[in-house]
Write a protein that holds these residues in place. Sequence first.
Motif, PDB file in Angstrom:
ATOM      1  N   GLY A 120      41.745  41.062  52.617  1.00 13.30           N
ATOM      2  CA  GLY A 120      42.728  41.925  51.997  1.00 13.30           C
ATOM      3  C   GLY A 120      42.232  43.317  51.693  1.00 13.30           C
ATOM      4  O   GLY A 120      41.035  43.566  51.537  1.00 13.30           O
ATOM      5  N   ASP A 121      43.187  44.235  51.584  1.00  9.44           N
ATOM      6  CA  ASP A 121      42.915  45.609  51.179  1.00  9.44           C
ATOM      7  C   ASP A 121      42.810  45.668  49.663  1.00  9.44           C
ATOM      8  O   ASP A 121      43.475  44.925  48.945  1.00  9.44           O
ATOM      9  N   ILE A 122      41.976  46.588  49.165  1.00 11.76           N
ATOM     10  CA  ILE A 122      41.743  46.696  47.729  1.00 11.76           C
ATOM     11  C   ILE A 122      43.039  46.915  46.962  1.00 11.76           C
ATOM     12  O   ILE A 122      43.213  46.406  45.848  1.00 11.76           O
ATOM     13  N   ARG A 123      43.992  47.643  47.533  1.00  8.58           N
ATOM     14  CA  ARG A 123      45.258  47.903  46.835  1.00  8.58           C
ATOM     15  C   ARG A 123      46.061  46.625  46.641  1.00  8.58           C
ATOM     16  O   ARG A 123      46.766  46.471  45.651  1.00  8.58           O
ATOM     17  N   ASP A 124      45.953  45.706  47.588  1.00  7.23           N
ATOM     18  CA  ASP A 124      46.667  44.439  47.468  1.00  7.23           C
ATOM     19  C   ASP A 124      45.901  43.436  46.619  1.00  7.23           C
ATOM     20  O   ASP A 124      46.490  42.663  45.868  1.00  7.23           O
ATOM     21  N   LEU A 125      44.579  43.447  46.738  1.00  6.47           N
ATOM     22  CA  LEU A 125      43.772  42.452  46.046  1.00  6.47           C
ATOM     23  C   LEU A 125      43.819  42.636  44.535  1.00  6.47           C
ATOM     24  O   LEU A 125      43.754  41.659  43.780  1.00  6.47           O
ATOM     25  N   GLY A 126      43.932  43.879  44.066  1.00  6.50           N
ATOM     26  CA  GLY A 126      44.001  44.109  42.631  1.00  6.50           C
ATOM     27  C   GLY A 126      45.208  43.449  41.998  1.00  6.50           C
ATOM     28  O   GLY A 126      45.166  43.011  40.838  1.00  6.50           O
ATOM     29  N   ALA A 127      46.295  43.328  42.755  1.00  3.86           N
ATOM     30  CA  ALA A 127      47.516  42.704  42.230  1.00  3.86           C
ATOM     31  C   ALA A 127      47.345  41.207  42.016  1.00  3.86           C
ATOM     32  O   ALA A 127      48.122  40.602  41.269  1.00  3.86           O
ATOM     33  N   LEU A 128      46.336  40.597  42.659  1.00  3.10           N
ATOM     34  CA  LEU A 128      46.123  39.167  42.485  1.00  3.10           C
ATOM     35  C   LEU A 128      45.814  38.825  41.033  1.00  3.10           C
ATOM     36  O   LEU A 128      46.208  37.765  40.540  1.00  3.10           O
ATOM     37  N   LEU A 129      45.099  39.710  40.354  1.00  2.00           N
ATOM     38  CA  LEU A 129      44.740  39.435  38.967  1.00  2.00           C
ATOM     39  C   LEU A 129      45.977  39.334  38.082  1.00  2.00           C
ATOM     40  O   LEU A 129      46.067  38.461  37.212  1.00  2.00           O
ATOM     41  N   GLN A 130      46.924  40.224  38.296  1.00  2.01           N
ATOM     42  CA  GLN A 130      48.151  40.166  37.506  1.00  2.01           C
ATOM     43  C   GLN A 130      48.939  38.897  37.823  1.00  2.01           C
ATOM     44  O   GLN A 130      49.485  38.252  36.920  1.00  2.01           O
TER      45      GLN A 130
END
Length: 267
Positions: free
Chosen positions: A145-155
């Motif tokens: 995954g791209d960093i912009r998409d992966l950060g949303a996993l935490l939410q």
Amino acid sequence: MTDQNALERNRRRASKNMATFLHETAADELKDRLEFVKKAFTKSAIVSACPAVWRKVFDQGLHVLASETLNLDECSHDLVIHAISLHWANDPVGQLIQARRALKPDGLFLAVFFGGRTLHELRNSLAQAETEITGGLAPRIVPMGDIRDLGALLQRGGYALPVSDVVSLSVSYATPFDLMHDLRAMGEANAMHDRLRHFSRRDVFLRACEIYADTYSGEDGRVRATFELVVLTGWAPGPGQPQALRPGTATSRLADALGTNELPLKD
């Protein structure tokens, strides 16, 4: 996406003489980050496929093997580290939820795993070579995954104060074949469910190595390989954590805090 049986087989094969430098780098990176956290952790858990390396850095924690179902008791840890395995998870959000459930309130979660630019040189070279020779493409490197998409996993996993960032590493090899040998020794060989189930044509790999060497060689003649380590940081919800204010409720101006003049936008 991932054939878990093939992944376990690759890891068992690699464990006999495992290439661990990326695990060591990631472990040191997380240890450095934890030194800046103003909180003492007394009951940690480390999820990894290479516990021998991670025990050297985090010797006091519980070490469990990475799997689809994590062997962690609910609400029992103040720190959970997910180490170099989330990119192989068929359900990465499920992994994050399991880790959050294992955390006590206000417990810290850290994950480090490979991001989207990892091995982009090898991916591009194999794709070009296979297209030229066979006219098609076979799944060879797991999508990351791209960093912009992966950060949303935490939410999506229910974490508070989510943060994501990237550490990019460049590693040199004498030849692309040396890189492929290292990937096998890391336990990172192809374990995709839709991979080819027969030996690939030799001319595809020879052509890929030519493309790799022509495109990604340095002045020293060695080829470069990128490993992008994504680091996710989040906290299990707990009392006393900072809360974001509602839009429009701020009592101070950002321009005043920065000591600058505010320029209104034109209509």
